[in-house]
Design a protein around this motif. Structure first.
Motif, PDB file in Angstrom:
ATOM      1  N   CYS A  18     -11.933 -23.299   6.978  1.00 21.97           N
ATOM      2  CA  CYS A  18     -10.523 -23.925   7.612  1.00 21.97           C
ATOM      3  C   CYS A  18      -9.535 -23.460   6.540  1.00 21.97           C
ATOM      4  O   CYS A  18      -9.323 -23.885   5.256  1.00 21.97           O
ATOM      5  N   LYS A  20      -6.297 -24.535   6.275  1.00 24.66           N
ATOM      6  CA  LYS A  20      -5.615 -25.353   6.086  1.00 24.66           C
ATOM      7  C   LYS A  20      -6.080 -26.319   4.761  1.00 24.66           C
ATOM      8  O   LYS A  20      -5.468 -26.784   3.974  1.00 24.66           O
ATOM      9  N   THR A  21      -7.321 -26.584   4.871  1.00 23.57           N
ATOM     10  CA  THR A  21      -8.184 -27.079   3.691  1.00 23.57           C
ATOM     11  C   THR A  21      -8.038 -26.566   2.331  1.00 23.57           C
ATOM     12  O   THR A  21      -7.459 -27.268   1.538  1.00 23.57           O
ATOM     13  N   LYS A  46      -3.421 -36.061   3.297  1.00 21.56           N
ATOM     14  CA  LYS A  46      -3.168 -35.206   4.350  1.00 21.56           C
ATOM     15  C   LYS A  46      -4.794 -34.437   4.301  1.00 21.56           C
ATOM     16  O   LYS A  46      -5.131 -34.223   5.770  1.00 21.56           O
ATOM     17  N   HIS A  50      -7.245 -34.424   7.538  1.00 22.83           N
ATOM     18  CA  HIS A  50      -7.567 -33.240   8.093  1.00 22.83           C
ATOM     19  C   HIS A  50      -9.222 -32.772   8.400  1.00 22.83           C
ATOM     20  O   HIS A  50      -9.774 -32.257   9.266  1.00 22.83           O
ATOM     21  N   ASN A  51      -9.684 -33.052   7.141  1.00 18.82           N
ATOM     22  CA  ASN A  51     -11.016 -32.863   7.018  1.00 18.82           C
ATOM     23  C   ASN A  51     -11.807 -34.054   6.220  1.00 18.82           C
ATOM     24  O   ASN A  51     -12.117 -33.818   5.141  1.00 18.82           O
TER      25      ASN A  51
END
Length: 231
Positions: A18, A20-21, A46, A50-51
């Motif tokens: 990912c 975004k991670t 955040k 998300h993860n």
């Protein structure tokens, strides 16, 4: 009295699928490097939302809470990691450090002992190299011994403190800090001459503006004064 602070923030980029991670991770580390811990925690939150399975985020959020003296909250993050990966040495060591700050030395020593056992069983005793994408979960055995030695001193287990600090000194690890705390072991044991010698080593090896050196100079004045009074 100044303690040796060791809280590892995992800044090794562990590539995950990912993007975004990775993006949030890099943003939080950038804030950590700027010592903007409140802002970094927001980003770690955040990332965790998300993860939730990404354990380095909990380690780093705990480290930021530690930096803000939110030790009990930091411990919660380390407990979360340990409950999901009991071999994560960084979590054990960081939790032990946080417990030491709360003066819970017996429990802190238990965590450092666990870290040493896991290091032997899982990682082996080889020296780790940080920030080289090699075992980011690992911690040098010398650091474990240094933190445990300090905790033993506070717990009045002087022989064990002496053994751990000698291990660090023999391996020239954190020399100024190790000699500083061994001097305190000698001092508490009533060995003023040996304490004096170790404080002198701190002064000769450290920087003049370093906290350990400043404290060592003050301690030498006390030792010298007591020596004069005893004559």
């Amino acid at each position: 009295m100044k303690k040796h602070t060791y809280i590892l923030i995992v800044i090794v980029s562990i590539f995950v699928s990912c993007s975004k991670t990775n993006q949030l991770f890099d943003e939080a580390v950038r804030l950590d490097n700027q010592e903007k811990y409140h802002e970094a925690i927001i980003v770690w939150n955040k990332l965790i939302r998300h993860n939730p399975a990404y354990l380095p985020a909990y380690i780093n959020r705990g480290a930021d809470k530690f930096a803000l003296k939110q030790y009990a909250e930091a411990i919660k993050d380390y407990c979360y990691v340990i409950n999901r990966d009991s071999t994560y040495i960084t979590a054990w060591v960081n939790r032990g450090c946080a417990k030491s700050e709360l003066n819970d030395y017996k429990s802190a020593i238990d965590d450092f002992n666990a870290a040493e056992r896991i290091k032997h069983e899982v990682y082996g005793y080889a020296q780790v190299i940080f920030y080289d994408k090699i075992n980011p979960n690992d911690v040098p055995l010398e650091e474990i011994c240094l933190q445990r030695g300090i905790a033993y001193w506070y717990a009045d287990s002087l022989n064990k403190a002496y053994s751990d600090l000698n291990y660090c000194i023999d391996r020239e690890y954190e020399v100024v800090c190790s000699y500083f705390w061994r001097a305190y072991v000698y001092w508490k044991a009533g060995k003023e001459k040996e304490a004096h010698n170790d404080f002198m080593t701190v002064i000769s090896q450290g920087r003049a503006d370093e906290d350990y050196v400043i404290q060592a100079r003050q301690n030498l004045k006390i030792l010298d004064k007591d020596s004069i009074l005893l004559k």
